[in-house]
Design a protein around this motif. Sequence first.
Motif, mmCIF file in Angstrom:
data_model
loop_
_atom_site.group_PDB
_atom_site.id
_atom_site.type_symbol
_atom_site.label_atom_id
_atom_site.label_comp_id
_atom_site.label_asym_id
_atom_site.label_seq_id
_atom_site.Cartn_x
_atom_site.Cartn_y
_atom_site.Cartn_z
ATOM 1 N N SER A 8 -11.829 -29.601 -6.894
ATOM 2 C CA SER A 8 -10.866 -29.285 -5.851
ATOM 3 C C SER A 8 -9.613 -28.689 -6.480
ATOM 4 O O SER A 8 -9.199 -29.087 -7.568
ATOM 5 N N CYS A 9 -9.078 -27.748 -5.803
ATOM 6 C CA CYS A 9 -7.864 -27.083 -6.264
ATOM 7 C C CYS A 9 -7.216 -26.455 -5.043
ATOM 8 O O CYS A 9 -7.901 -25.948 -4.156
ATOM 9 N N ILE A 10 -5.898 -26.512 -4.989
ATOM 10 C CA ILE A 10 -5.163 -25.914 -3.878
ATOM 11 C C ILE A 10 -4.267 -24.816 -4.422
ATOM 12 O O ILE A 10 -3.513 -25.023 -5.373
ATOM 13 N N LEU A 11 -4.361 -23.656 -3.824
ATOM 14 C CA LEU A 11 -3.499 -22.528 -4.145
ATOM 15 C C LEU A 11 -2.437 -22.427 -3.065
ATOM 16 O O LEU A 11 -2.765 -22.258 -1.883
ATOM 17 N N CYS A 12 -1.167 -22.561 -3.450
ATOM 18 C CA CYS A 12 -0.064 -22.353 -2.514
ATOM 19 C C CYS A 12 0.290 -20.878 -2.590
ATOM 20 O O CYS A 12 0.727 -20.384 -3.631
ATOM 21 N N LEU A 13 0.066 -20.171 -1.501
ATOM 22 C CA LEU A 13 0.165 -18.722 -1.486
ATOM 23 C C LEU A 13 1.314 -18.262 -0.602
ATOM 24 O O LEU A 13 1.347 -18.555 0.592
ATOM 25 N N ASP A 14 2.241 -17.540 -1.214
ATOM 26 C CA ASP A 14 3.302 -16.880 -0.462
ATOM 27 C C ASP A 14 2.794 -15.499 -0.078
ATOM 28 O O ASP A 14 1.889 -14.959 -0.718
ATOM 29 N N PHE A 15 3.350 -14.910 0.941
ATOM 30 C CA PHE A 15 2.958 -13.561 1.336
ATOM 31 C C PHE A 15 3.884 -12.511 0.722
ATOM 32 O O PHE A 15 3.428 -11.623 0.016
ATOM 33 N N ASP A 16 5.184 -12.628 1.001
ATOM 34 C CA ASP A 16 6.144 -11.623 0.549
ATOM 35 C C ASP A 16 6.273 -11.641 -0.971
ATOM 36 O O ASP A 16 6.568 -12.658 -1.580
ATOM 37 N N GLY A 17 6.009 -10.501 -1.577
ATOM 38 C CA GLY A 17 6.081 -10.386 -3.026
ATOM 39 C C GLY A 17 4.781 -10.737 -3.722
ATOM 40 O O GLY A 17 4.655 -10.547 -4.925
ATOM 41 N N VAL A 18 3.809 -11.252 -2.986
ATOM 42 C CA VAL A 18 2.515 -11.606 -3.571
ATOM 43 C C VAL A 18 1.408 -10.754 -2.942
ATOM 44 O O VAL A 18 0.716 -10.030 -3.635
ATOM 45 N N THR A 19 1.240 -10.862 -1.635
ATOM 46 C CA THR A 19 0.206 -10.060 -0.968
ATOM 47 C C THR A 19 0.684 -8.640 -0.677
ATOM 48 O O THR A 19 -0.121 -7.779 -0.349
ATOM 49 N N HIS A 20 1.974 -8.425 -0.797
ATOM 50 C CA HIS A 20 2.578 -7.098 -0.646
ATOM 51 C C HIS A 20 3.964 -7.127 -1.297
ATOM 52 O O HIS A 20 4.517 -8.209 -1.522
ATOM 53 N N PRO A 21 4.513 -5.940 -1.609
ATOM 54 C CA PRO A 21 5.846 -5.908 -2.224
ATOM 55 C C PRO A 21 6.905 -6.473 -1.287
ATOM 56 O O PRO A 21 6.719 -6.533 -0.077
ATOM 57 N N GLU A 22 8.018 -6.863 -1.870
ATOM 58 C CA GLU A 22 9.160 -7.327 -1.070
ATOM 59 C C GLU A 22 10.390 -6.582 -1.560
ATOM 60 O O GLU A 22 10.696 -6.657 -2.751
ATOM 61 N N PRO A 23 11.079 -5.826 -0.766
ATOM 62 C CA PRO A 23 10.822 -5.567 0.661
ATOM 63 C C PRO A 23 9.590 -4.685 0.851
ATOM 64 O O PRO A 23 9.152 -4.023 -0.083
ATOM 65 N N CYS A 24 9.079 -4.690 2.069
ATOM 66 C CA CYS A 24 7.827 -3.997 2.333
ATOM 67 C C CYS A 24 7.890 -3.237 3.649
ATOM 68 O O CYS A 24 8.351 -3.775 4.651
ATOM 69 N N GLN A 25 7.406 -2.010 3.600
ATOM 70 C CA GLN A 25 7.266 -1.248 4.838
ATOM 71 C C GLN A 25 5.995 -1.713 5.538
ATOM 72 O O GLN A 25 5.032 -2.156 4.899
ATOM 73 N N THR A 26 5.979 -1.606 6.836
ATOM 74 C CA THR A 26 4.876 -2.110 7.650
ATOM 75 C C THR A 26 3.518 -1.595 7.180
ATOM 76 O O THR A 26 2.546 -2.349 7.141
ATOM 77 N N ASP A 27 3.439 -0.343 6.779
ATOM 78 C CA ASP A 27 2.142 0.214 6.379
ATOM 79 C C ASP A 27 1.633 -0.337 5.049
ATOM 80 O O ASP A 27 0.482 -0.122 4.684
ATOM 81 N N LYS A 28 2.454 -1.090 4.326
ATOM 82 C CA LYS A 28 2.053 -1.676 3.044
ATOM 83 C C LYS A 28 1.807 -3.190 3.130
ATOM 84 O O LYS A 28 1.434 -3.811 2.136
ATOM 85 N N LEU A 29 2.009 -3.779 4.315
ATOM 86 C CA LEU A 29 1.790 -5.220 4.454
ATOM 87 C C LEU A 29 0.373 -5.587 4.023
ATOM 88 O O LEU A 29 -0.594 -4.923 4.400
#
Length: 79
Positions: A8-29
């Motif tokens: 078992s392992c839990i990944l704590c995942l943020d969105f901003d800066g991880v799944t897309h750049p921060e700041p991010c334009q809508t088309d890059k989300l």
Amino acid sequence: MITSTDSSCILCLDFDGVTHPEPCQTDKLFCHLDRIEIVLRDFPSVEIVISSSWREEFGLGDLRAYFSPDIARRVVDVT
């Protein structure tokens, strides 16, 4: 180090800066989400907790919807 046999392992995942750049334009989300999902598929025992400010505006079901179905099932909570 995580191995594919870890029970078992839990990944704590943020969105901003991880799944897309921060700041991010809508088309890059979520432009990097596919890369994250590829890695997660190698570690099927890893569960995901969303640790993002997005949880303040979206429910767990809405947040799961950003993921592919096989990965969305592994999103277990928010924090």
